[in-house]
Motif scaffolding. Sequence first.
Motif, PDB file in Angstrom:
ATOM      1  N   THR A  31     -63.235 -47.176   9.222  1.00 15.18           N
ATOM      2  CA  THR A  31     -63.866 -47.963  10.280  1.00 15.18           C
ATOM      3  C   THR A  31     -65.371 -47.986  10.066  1.00 15.18           C
ATOM      4  N   SER A  48     -73.394 -50.578   5.754  1.00 18.01           N
ATOM      5  CA  SER A  48     -73.995 -49.252   5.621  1.00 18.01           C
ATOM      6  C   SER A  48     -72.897 -48.189   5.589  1.00 18.01           C
ATOM      7  N   ASN A  50     -71.662 -44.138   4.601  1.00 18.87           N
ATOM      8  CA  ASN A  50     -71.956 -42.736   4.316  1.00 18.87           C
ATOM      9  C   ASN A  50     -71.321 -42.380   2.963  1.00 18.87           C
ATOM     10  N   HIS A  53     -68.022 -40.272   2.372  1.00 26.65           N
ATOM     11  CA  HIS A  53     -66.655 -40.722   2.661  1.00 26.65           C
ATOM     12  C   HIS A  53     -65.827 -40.786   1.375  1.00 26.65           C
ATOM     13  N   SER A  55     -63.627 -42.935   0.920  1.00 24.45           N
ATOM     14  CA  SER A  55     -63.555 -44.374   0.614  1.00 24.45           C
ATOM     15  C   SER A  55     -64.712 -44.828  -0.263  1.00 24.45           C
ATOM     16  N   GLY A  85     -59.356 -39.301   5.613  1.00 21.74           N
ATOM     17  CA  GLY A  85     -58.033 -39.148   5.030  1.00 21.74           C
ATOM     18  C   GLY A  85     -57.849 -40.069   3.852  1.00 21.74           C
ATOM     19  N   LYS A  88     -54.738 -44.047   4.169  1.00 17.54           N
ATOM     20  CA  LYS A  88     -54.580 -44.382   5.600  1.00 17.54           C
ATOM     21  C   LYS A  88     -53.881 -45.719   5.810  1.00 17.54           C
TER      22      LYS A  88
END
Length: 159
Positions: A31, A48, A50, A53, A55, A85, A88
């Motif tokens: 998300t 933007s 992080n 993550h 991902s 996770g 997902k």
Amino acid sequence: MSKNIEAAFKQLSHGVYVMGVTDGIYQNAFTAAWVMQASFSPLLLAISINPEHYSYQLLKVGGVCSVNVLGDDQSAVADHFGRAGKDKMTGFQWHVDKTGAPILSTCLAYFDCEVSHYSDAGDHKIAICKVISAARLNQGHPLLYSQTGDMDGSSELYK
Ligand SMILES: Cc1cc2nc3c(=O)[nH]c(=O)nc-3n(C[C@H](O)[C@H](O)[C@H](O)COP(=O)(O)O)c2cc1C
């Protein structure tokens, strides 16, 4: 910093999106609220992210992503993909368009993107993404970040 710095930041308007990523083998999604159109020609989105993550690892390798617009009845979806996770996507109906990034079939609209380049932005990276394809899939009103409360736990981060 002033005492109500978080309240001031929460006055910024954002939608809520699911960012689909793949390294060509694995798919995942997370998300994101910090998404905006950045150019008409070419059509670019700025996202933007992080870099901690999971991902982000897939994004860096694959160089592609999808931006899926959530509807105002999909806060449970935002919550699911807002938790760390791998894999997902399991249990969700998804498909691909041109880039291979996973697209949520229940989203209001999606943008299928190739990453153009990254910029450093403090503890985040800004991915500038070229829109390769986009479509409106379902009717509804977009979910707003202000409707998610402290789902992202960010109230801890303004201190
Ligand atoms: C409403 C909401 C908005 C979020 N916005 C962002 C964002 O804009 N950028 C970001 O990097 N993470 C954002 N997050 C946090 C990630 O979704 C979350 O850390 C997620 O666990 C990352 O997934 P991964 O570690 O499986 O890749 C948001 C979370 C929520 C619930």
